[in-house]
Design a protein around this motif. Structure first.
Motif, PDB file in Angstrom:
ATOM      1  N   THR A   1       0.829  -1.189   0.000  1.00 29.33           N
ATOM      2  CA  THR A   1       0.000   0.000   0.000  1.00 29.33           C
ATOM      3  C   THR A   1       0.875   1.254   0.000  1.00 29.33           C
ATOM      4  O   THR A   1       2.082   1.183   0.226  1.00 29.33           O
ATOM      5  CB  THR A   1      -0.926   0.007   1.230  1.00 29.33           C
ATOM      6  OG1 THR A   1      -0.123   0.004   2.414  1.00 29.33           O
ATOM      7  CG2 THR A   1      -1.825  -1.225   1.222  1.00 29.33           C
ATOM      8  N   ARG A   2       0.237   2.406  -0.221  1.00 30.71           N
ATOM      9  CA  ARG A   2       1.006   3.655  -0.319  1.00 30.71           C
ATOM     10  C   ARG A   2       1.702   3.987   1.003  1.00 30.71           C
ATOM     11  O   ARG A   2       2.874   4.366   1.018  1.00 30.71           O
ATOM     12  CB  ARG A   2       0.080   4.794  -0.738  1.00 30.71           C
ATOM     13  CG  ARG A   2       0.779   6.133  -0.952  1.00 30.71           C
ATOM     14  CD  ARG A   2      -0.183   7.147  -1.540  1.00 30.71           C
ATOM     15  NE  ARG A   2      -0.521   6.820  -2.918  1.00 30.71           N
ATOM     16  CZ  ARG A   2       0.101   7.317  -3.987  1.00 30.71           C
ATOM     17  NH1 ARG A   2       1.107   8.172  -3.829  1.00 30.71           N
ATOM     18  NH2 ARG A   2      -0.276   6.975  -5.201  1.00 30.71           N
ATOM     19  N   LEU A   3       0.994   3.845   2.117  1.00 35.36           N
ATOM     20  CA  LEU A   3       1.606   4.135   3.414  1.00 35.36           C
ATOM     21  C   LEU A   3       2.651   3.093   3.783  1.00 35.36           C
ATOM     22  O   LEU A   3       3.665   3.422   4.423  1.00 35.36           O
ATOM     23  CB  LEU A   3       0.526   4.204   4.499  1.00 35.36           C
ATOM     24  CG  LEU A   3      -0.502   5.332   4.336  1.00 35.36           C
ATOM     25  CD1 LEU A   3      -1.509   5.306   5.483  1.00 35.36           C
ATOM     26  CD2 LEU A   3       0.184   6.690   4.269  1.00 35.36           C
ATOM     27  N   GLY A   4       2.430   1.860   3.380  1.00 38.78           N
ATOM     28  CA  GLY A   4       3.432   0.830   3.640  1.00 38.78           C
ATOM     29  C   GLY A   4       4.709   1.057   2.871  1.00 38.78           C
ATOM     30  O   GLY A   4       5.817   0.775   3.368  1.00 38.78           O
ATOM     31  N   ARG A   5       4.593   1.584   1.661  1.00 37.04           N
ATOM     32  CA  ARG A   5       5.785   1.862   0.854  1.00 37.04           C
ATOM     33  C   ARG A   5       6.569   3.049   1.388  1.00 37.04           C
ATOM     34  O   ARG A   5       7.761   3.194   1.114  1.00 37.04           O
ATOM     35  CB  ARG A   5       5.365   2.121  -0.590  1.00 37.04           C
ATOM     36  CG  ARG A   5       4.864   0.876  -1.315  1.00 37.04           C
ATOM     37  CD  ARG A   5       3.999   1.228  -2.503  1.00 37.04           C
ATOM     38  NE  ARG A   5       4.715   2.066  -3.459  1.00 37.04           N
ATOM     39  CZ  ARG A   5       4.126   2.719  -4.458  1.00 37.04           C
ATOM     40  NH1 ARG A   5       2.805   2.631  -4.593  1.00 37.04           N
ATOM     41  NH2 ARG A   5       4.834   3.455  -5.281  1.00 37.04           N
ATOM     42  N   LEU A   6       5.916   3.939   2.177  1.00 32.63           N
ATOM     43  CA  LEU A   6       6.628   5.066   2.764  1.00 32.63           C
ATOM     44  C   LEU A   6       7.743   4.604   3.695  1.00 32.63           C
ATOM     45  O   LEU A   6       8.781   5.273   3.823  1.00 32.63           O
ATOM     46  CB  LEU A   6       5.658   5.957   3.539  1.00 32.63           C
ATOM     47  CG  LEU A   6       4.841   6.978   2.728  1.00 32.63           C
ATOM     48  CD1 LEU A   6       3.855   7.695   3.640  1.00 32.63           C
ATOM     49  CD2 LEU A   6       5.750   7.979   2.038  1.00 32.63           C
ATOM     50  N   LEU A   7       7.534   3.474   4.366  1.00 36.52           N
ATOM     51  CA  LEU A   7       8.533   2.982   5.307  1.00 36.52           C
ATOM     52  C   LEU A   7       9.813   2.538   4.616  1.00 36.52           C
ATOM     53  O   LEU A   7      10.858   2.430   5.269  1.00 36.52           O
ATOM     54  CB  LEU A   7       7.958   1.809   6.113  1.00 36.52           C
ATOM     55  CG  LEU A   7       6.687   2.109   6.927  1.00 36.52           C
ATOM     56  CD1 LEU A   7       6.237   0.861   7.655  1.00 36.52           C
ATOM     57  CD2 LEU A   7       6.932   3.250   7.899  1.00 36.52           C
ATOM     58  N   CYS A   8       9.722   2.268   3.319  1.00 37.79           N
ATOM     59  CA  CYS A   8      10.898   1.783   2.582  1.00 37.79           C
ATOM     60  C   CYS A   8      11.624   2.896   1.842  1.00 37.79           C
ATOM     61  O   CYS A   8      12.612   2.629   1.144  1.00 37.79           O
ATOM     62  CB  CYS A   8      10.479   0.696   1.595  1.00 37.79           C
ATOM     63  SG  CYS A   8       9.681  -0.716   2.354  1.00 37.79           S
ATOM     64  N   CYS A   9      11.149   4.137   1.965  1.00 31.62           N
ATOM     65  CA  CYS A   9      11.778   5.244   1.241  1.00 31.62           C
ATOM     66  C   CYS A   9      13.083   5.644   1.925  1.00 31.62           C
ATOM     67  O   CYS A   9      13.144   5.755   3.156  1.00 31.62           O
ATOM     68  CB  CYS A   9      10.834   6.444   1.186  1.00 31.62           C
ATOM     69  SG  CYS A   9       9.355   6.145   0.203  1.00 31.62           S
ATOM     70  N   SER A  10      14.112   5.891   1.158  1.00 35.18           N
ATOM     71  CA  SER A  10      15.424   6.247   1.688  1.00 35.18           C
ATOM     72  C   SER A  10      15.879   7.629   1.248  1.00 35.18           C
ATOM     73  O   SER A  10      17.031   7.984   1.440  1.00 35.18           O
ATOM     74  CB  SER A  10      16.463   5.203   1.249  1.00 35.18           C
ATOM     75  OG  SER A  10      16.497   5.106  -0.174  1.00 35.18           O
ATOM     76  N   SER A  11      14.983   8.408   0.630  1.00 35.59           N
ATOM     77  CA  SER A  11      15.343   9.754   0.198  1.00 35.59           C
ATOM     78  C   SER A  11      14.102  10.635   0.204  1.00 35.59           C
ATOM     79  O   SER A  11      12.961  10.148   0.184  1.00 35.59           O
ATOM     80  CB  SER A  11      15.965   9.741  -1.196  1.00 35.59           C
ATOM     81  OG  SER A  11      15.020   9.340  -2.162  1.00 35.59           O
TER      82      SER A  11
END
Length: 429
Positions: free
Chosen positions: A39-49
Motif C-alpha cells: 500500500t502507499r503508506l506501507g511503501r513510505l517505510l521503505c523510502c530512503s530519500s
C-alpha cells in the motif's frame, strides 16, 4: 534504515509516523503499516530519500516527520479501519468510480473488500461501465441517432454563413424526420424510392425481364432501366442538396451513412461512362463489360440506405462496431474448434472408402457447418468414431457460439432501447 530514522534521534516515537490527510492528523504504528507493504503508506517505510517520499505524498515535513496527503479525509477513516482490520468497506454516498480511484490511490486491492461489500461493489462497477459504454457510443458512433439529428452544434455552424436561414431550415427537415410534417413527407418519399430501387434491382436479376436486340445481344428491360435511372437521379439530387446545405462539408463527407449514399449512386455513373467508352470500340477497353458487371453488383449498397430510416439497422451497425472484442473471441474460438475437429475427423474417416472426409480441408468445411449447426448434409461421417466426434463438434459449437453472442445481444438491446428513447424524445420536441 528508513528516511525518518536518518533525520531523527531514536525515541519512543520512532515506531510511528504522522499522516495528515486534508487536515485530519493521525499517528500510525510501523507494525500496522508493515502488514500491507504494497500500500502507499506501507511503501513510505521503505523510502530512503526525500525525493522517494514526495513521489508517494503531496508534501513532507522532515522536522515534524509528518506526511501530507491532499485527499478526502472522510474516506481516510475507512483506510484507517482497513489497516486495523485488514478489510475494506464501501463508503455510503460516495460514487463507486470515486471509491475505486481512492482505493487505487492508497494501494488497496479489490481482494481486500469484505464479503459484505464485494457483490455490491461489482454490481455498481458493472452499472458504471454500462453508462460509460453508452456515453462512448454517443460520442464516437457515426451510426448514432444523435449524429443524424440536427444538433445544437450543427445549428450554430450556420451562423454567419451564406443563406444561413434557408440552409438551416432545409438541413433540419432533411436530417430530422420528426421536425415537421414536411420533414416526414421527405423521409417517406426517400424511403419509398429506396424500396423501389431495391425491388427493381431484384426484378432485374430475373431472366424473363431481359430482352434481346436484333443482334441477339442481351439488353436491359427499358421499364426497369427507367425506374433505376429515376431512383438514381433522386438519390443524386438528395445527396447534392444535403451536401450544399450541410453546416460542415468535411463532417458531412466523413459520415458513414453519407459514404453509403455516395457508394450507392457512383456505380451508375461509372457504368454509364464505361458504356459510352465501349461504344467507341476502343481495343484497350475490351474488358469494360466485366468492369460494368462488377460495378452493377455494387448497387447492393442501396440496401444499406435503409439504415437511414431504421433505428434497428443503425443499432445493429453500432453494436457490431462496439463488439470487436466479442467478435474477435468468437472467431478465435471457432478457428480453434474447426482446426481441432477437422483433424480428428480426418484421422477416423480416412480409412473408410464411403466417407468423403478424406482430406483436412474438407474436414474444415464439415467442422464449420457442424459447429454453426447449419449441417448442409453434403459431407458427413460414416464410421462410429466419426459420428461421436460429430456429436462432440455440434455440442462444442453450441457452447462456443452462445458465450460471446450473449454479450453482443445484450449490447444490441441496450443500444436499441436507448436509440428508441432518443427517437421518441426528438419527436416530442
Amino acid at each position: 534504515m528508513v528516511y525518518g530514522q536518518i533525520l531523527r534521534t531514536h525515541g519512543p516515537d520512532d515506531c510511528c509516523i504522522t499522516v495528515n490527510v486534508g487536515g485530519f492528523r493521525q499517528r500510525m504504528d510501523h507494525n500496522v503499516l508493515k502488514r500491507f507493504p504494497q500500500t502507499r503508506l506501507g511503501r513510505l517505510l521503505c523510502c530512503s530519500s526525500n525525493e522517494a517520499i514526495l513521489e508517494l505524498c503531496d508534501d513532507f515535513s522532515p522536522s515534524e516527520m509528518e506526511y501530507y496527503f491532499d485527499r478526502n479525509p472522510r474516506f481516510f477513516c475507512y483506510v484507517l479501519n482497513f489497516y486495523l482490520t485488514g478489510k475494506m468497506h464501501l463508503v455510503d454516498g460516495l460514487c463507486i468510480v470515486s471509491f475505486f480511484q481512492e482505493i487505487e490511490y492508497w494501494g488497496i486491492k479489490e481482494r481486500h473488500l469484505d464479503c459484505c461489500c464485494t457483490n455490491k461493489f461489482h454490481e455498481l462497477m458493472e452499472l458504471a461501465a454500462d453508462k460509460c459504454w453508452d456515453q462512448r457510443s454517443d460520442e464516437g458512433s457515426d451510426l448514432s441517432i444523435e449524429s443524424l439529428a440536427a444538433s445544437e452544434d450543427d445549428i450554430e455552424l450556420f451562423e454567419g454563413s451564406w443563406c444561413a436561414d434557408v440552409r438551416r431550415n432545409i438541413w433540419i427537415r432533411l436530417e430530422n424526420p420528426g421536425y415537421s410534417t414536411s420533414a416526414k413527407v421527405l423521409a417517406v418519399a426517400s424511403l419509398s424510392v429506396v424500396i423501389v430501387s431495391i425491388v427493381a434491382m431484384c426484378v432485374h436479376s430475373m431472366p424473363d425481364t431481359n430482352k434481346m436486340d436484333p443482334n441477339d445481344k442481351k439488353i436491359e428491360n427499358p421499364v426497369l432501366t427507367f425506374f433505376e435511372t429515376l431512383c438514381v437521379l433522386y438519390f443524386s439530387a438528395e445527396f447534392v442538396l444535403r451536401l450544399a446545405v450541410a453546416p460542415s462539408a468535411r463532417k458531412f463527407l466523413c459520415n458513414t451513412l453519407n459514404i453509403i449514399d455516395l457508394m450507392s449512386v457512383m456505380p451508375f455513373y461509372v457504368t454509364l461512362a464505361c458504356d459510352i467508352m465501349d461504344e467507341g470500340e476502343n481495343k484497350e477497353l475490351e474488358n469494360v463489360g466485366k468492369v460494368v458487371q462488377i460495378l452493377r453488383l455494387m448497387r447492393v449498397f442501396r440496401i444499406l440506405k435503409l439504415a437511414r430510416h431504421s433505428a434497428g439497422l443503425r443499432s445493429l451497425g453500432a453494436t457490431l462496431r462496439h463488439s470487436s472484442n466479442e467478435l474477435g473471441q468468437l472467431l478465435l474460438f471457432m478457428s480453434v474448434g474447426i482446426s481441432t475437429f477437422s483433424v480428428l475427423i480426418y484421422f477416423v474417416e480416412r480409412e473408410s472408402k464411403e466417407s468423403e472426409l478424406q482430406t483436412i480441408p474438407i474436414g474444415w468445411w464439415w467442422a464449420t457447418i457442424s459447429m454453426t449447426t447449419v449441417g448442409y448434409g453434403d459431407t458427413f461421417p460414416v464410421t462410429l468414431p466419426g459420428k461421436i466426434i460429430g456429436a462432440l463438434c455440434i455440442i462444442c459449437g453450441l457452447l462456443i457460439v452462445a458465450l460471446p453472442i450473449t454479450n453482443i445481444f445484450n449490447k444490441f438491446s441496450k443500444y436499441y432501447q436507448r436509440q428508441r428513447h432518443i427517437d421518441l424524445r426528438q419527436s416530442m420536441n
